[in-house]
Design a protein around this motif. Sequence first.
Motif, PDB file in Angstrom:
ATOM      1  N   ASP A   6       0.818  -1.211   0.000  1.00  0.00           N
ATOM      2  CA  ASP A   6       0.000   0.000   0.000  1.00  0.00           C
ATOM      3  C   ASP A   6       0.856   1.266   0.000  1.00  0.00           C
ATOM      4  N   THR A   8       2.178   3.030   2.024  1.00  0.00           N
ATOM      5  CA  THR A   8       2.133   3.926   3.165  1.00  0.00           C
ATOM      6  C   THR A   8       2.614   3.241   4.430  1.00  0.00           C
ATOM      7  N   SER A   9       2.891   1.954   4.349  1.00  0.00           N
ATOM      8  CA  SER A   9       3.436   1.193   5.467  1.00  0.00           C
ATOM      9  C   SER A   9       4.823   0.710   5.086  1.00  0.00           C
ATOM     10  N   GLY A  40      -1.056   5.818  11.507  1.00  0.00           N
ATOM     11  CA  GLY A  40      -2.284   5.900  12.286  1.00  0.00           C
ATOM     12  C   GLY A  40      -3.342   6.639  11.481  1.00  0.00           C
ATOM     13  N   HIS A  41      -4.575   6.526  11.906  1.00  0.00           N
ATOM     14  CA  HIS A  41      -5.676   7.176  11.190  1.00  0.00           C
ATOM     15  C   HIS A  41      -5.577   8.694  11.220  1.00  0.00           C
ATOM     16  N   ASP A  42      -4.877   9.228  12.221  1.00  0.00           N
ATOM     17  CA  ASP A  42      -4.770  10.684  12.345  1.00  0.00           C
ATOM     18  C   ASP A  42      -3.670  11.287  11.478  1.00  0.00           C
ATOM     19  N   GLY A  43      -2.841  10.447  10.862  1.00  0.00           N
ATOM     20  CA  GLY A  43      -1.761  10.940  10.016  1.00  0.00           C
ATOM     21  C   GLY A  43      -0.557  11.465  10.781  1.00  0.00           C
ATOM     22  N   HIS A  47       1.580   2.936  14.041  1.00  0.00           N
ATOM     23  CA  HIS A  47       1.346   1.680  14.740  1.00  0.00           C
ATOM     24  C   HIS A  47       2.497   0.753  14.365  1.00  0.00           C
TER      25      HIS A  47
END
Length: 93
Positions: A6, A8-9, A40-43, A47
Amino acid sequence: MTDSPDTTSYQDDVAAGPGGAMTDDVGVITGDLTIRTAPGHDGHSAHVTVQYTGADEWYTLTGSPAPVPDGNLAAYHHNLLARIRQGGAATAT
């Protein structure tokens, strides 16, 4: 450093230094480890999970989710790998 599918990881193998890496699940782990850093979802956080390289079980690195300075996940992951190579019960923060 290897981008995961993806992009982004990040996931990389690393040899932990003396004292290894500290996990929430099983305490300190040492030896050849695989580190996965995901946003994380907050950018603004990451994690981080860790496993013995080739194992099935993943553990949460203590301190995860961790703040990511300037939202630069790649730089955070690179720095984290260096800290785990040093050992000393490295954590996500």
